[in-house]
Design a protein around this motif. Structure first.
Motif, short mmCIF file in Angstrom:
data_model
loop_
_atom_site.label_atom_id
_atom_site.label_comp_id
_atom_site.label_asym_id
_atom_site.label_seq_id
_atom_site.Cartn_x
_atom_site.Cartn_y
_atom_site.Cartn_z
N ALA A 36 0.16 -1.59 -0.38
CA ALA A 36 0.16 0.08 0.29
C ALA A 36 0.96 1.20 -0.35
N ALA A 37 2.09 1.10 0.74
CA ALA A 37 3.44 2.26 0.30
C ALA A 37 3.55 2.33 -0.79
N ASP A 38 4.16 1.39 -1.36
CA ASP A 38 4.70 0.65 -2.56
C ASP A 38 6.16 1.20 -2.25
N VAL A 39 6.03 0.44 -1.65
CA VAL A 39 7.67 0.03 -0.93
C VAL A 39 8.15 -1.43 -0.97
N LYS A 40 9.57 -1.00 -1.70
CA LYS A 40 9.23 -3.10 -2.64
C LYS A 40 10.53 -3.38 -1.90
N VAL A 41 10.33 -4.43 -1.53
CA VAL A 41 11.33 -4.81 -0.40
C VAL A 41 11.96 -6.60 -0.50
N GLU A 42 12.94 -6.97 -0.25
CA GLU A 42 13.32 -8.40 -0.79
C GLU A 42 11.99 -8.69 0.06
N PRO A 43 11.89 -10.29 -0.78
CA PRO A 43 10.11 -11.47 -0.60
C PRO A 43 10.62 -11.87 0.84
N TYR A 44 12.06 -11.93 1.59
CA TYR A 44 12.05 -12.80 2.78
C TYR A 44 12.01 -11.97 4.18
N TRP A 45 12.18 -10.51 4.25
CA TRP A 45 12.07 -9.87 4.52
C TRP A 45 10.78 -9.97 6.00
N PRO A 46 9.08 -9.84 5.39
CA PRO A 46 8.09 -9.72 5.30
C PRO A 46 7.96 -10.97 6.83
N GLY A 47 7.99 -12.11 6.38
CA GLY A 47 8.45 -13.68 6.95
C GLY A 47 9.59 -13.38 8.47
N LEU A 48 10.65 -12.93 7.92
CA LEU A 48 11.30 -12.76 9.08
C LEU A 48 11.28 -12.08 10.63
N PHE A 49 10.22 -11.05 9.39
CA PHE A 49 10.37 -9.96 10.57
C PHE A 49 8.63 -10.76 11.42
N GLU A 54 7.45 -12.82 16.79
CA GLU A 54 6.29 -14.13 16.93
C GLU A 54 6.10 -13.82 18.74
N GLY A 55 5.19 -13.82 19.46
CA GLY A 55 5.49 -14.94 21.05
C GLY A 55 5.82 -13.53 21.79
N LEU A 56 6.51 -11.85 21.06
CA LEU A 56 6.55 -11.43 22.12
C LEU A 56 5.52 -10.05 22.13
N ASN A 57 5.99 -9.55 23.51
CA ASN A 57 4.99 -8.82 23.95
C ASN A 57 5.37 -6.94 23.25
N LEU A 58 5.10 -6.84 22.42
CA LEU A 58 6.11 -5.44 21.85
C LEU A 58 4.98 -4.16 22.44
N LYS A 59 3.81 -4.52 22.92
CA LYS A 59 3.47 -3.32 23.87
C LYS A 59 4.73 -3.05 24.34
N SER A 60 5.08 -3.91 25.85
CA SER A 60 5.54 -3.17 26.61
C SER A 60 7.43 -3.54 27.00
N MET A 61 7.59 -3.95 25.52
CA MET A 61 8.82 -3.65 25.37
C MET A 61 9.52 -2.33 24.61
N ILE A 62 7.67 -1.34 24.42
CA ILE A 62 7.85 -0.28 23.62
C ILE A 62 8.22 0.87 24.82
N THR A 63 6.88 0.17 25.88
CA THR A 63 6.63 1.52 27.13
C THR A 63 8.14 1.00 27.64
N GLY A 70 12.86 -6.46 29.94
CA GLY A 70 12.70 -6.37 28.56
C GLY A 70 13.74 -6.93 28.31
N ALA A 71 13.41 -8.02 26.16
CA ALA A 71 14.24 -8.24 25.87
C ALA A 71 15.03 -7.75 24.94
N ALA A 72 16.19 -7.99 24.07
CA ALA A 72 16.97 -7.23 23.58
C ALA A 72 15.86 -6.82 21.90
N PRO A 73 16.22 -5.24 21.71
CA PRO A 73 15.42 -5.08 20.24
C PRO A 73 15.51 -6.61 19.30
N ALA A 74 14.39 -6.70 18.45
CA ALA A 74 14.56 -7.67 17.73
C ALA A 74 14.84 -7.19 16.22
N ALA A 75 15.34 -6.08 16.19
CA ALA A 75 15.46 -5.25 14.76
C ALA A 75 16.69 -4.63 14.87
#
Length: 114
Positions: A36-49, A54-63, A70-75
């Motif tokens: 939708a944003a017309d951004v092209k990435v290598e096909p494996y990136w969305p699945g990798l992310f 998966e299974g992380l509580n990102l909202k608590s990590m961000i806050t 919390g855990a180390a950043p995933a990215a």
């Protein structure tokens, strides 16, 4: 050759959009936002992310950024926020010290406007 840092950052932003909208972060949803944003990435990136988040509580990590909880950043893109969070934490410490010193004046029985 594709610019991998751009691909990674695009997926980080897509994941944050999904998180903000309380939508499950999946490879398909990340790909939909990127398309939708017309951004092209290598096909494996969305699945990798999606798999990495998966299974992380990102909202608590961000806050809790900068609190040491919390855990180390995933990215790698999230790691760039660490210096800014550390600076904000330092400012809070300085403000607290300043407040404590002001309170100490009150504890001595005199103040600026007595």
């Amino acid at each position: 050759m594709a610019d991998h840092s751009k691909d990674e950052l695009a997926c980080v932003y897509a994941a944050l959009v999904l998180l903000d909208d309380d939508v499950a972060i999946t490879a398909e949803k990340i790909q939909t936002i990127l398309k939708a944003a017309d951004v092209k990435v290598e096909p494996y990136w969305p699945g990798l992310f999606a798999k990495a988040l998966e299974g992380l509580n990102l909202k608590s990590m961000i806050t809790n950024v900068g609190s040491g909880v919390g855990a180390a950043p995933a990215a790698g893109g999230a790691a760039a926020a660490a210096p800014a969070a550390a600076a904000a934490k330092e400012e809070k410490k300085e403000e607290k010290k300043k407040e404590e010193s002001e309170e100490e004046d009150d504890d001595m029985g005199f103040g600026l406007f007595d």
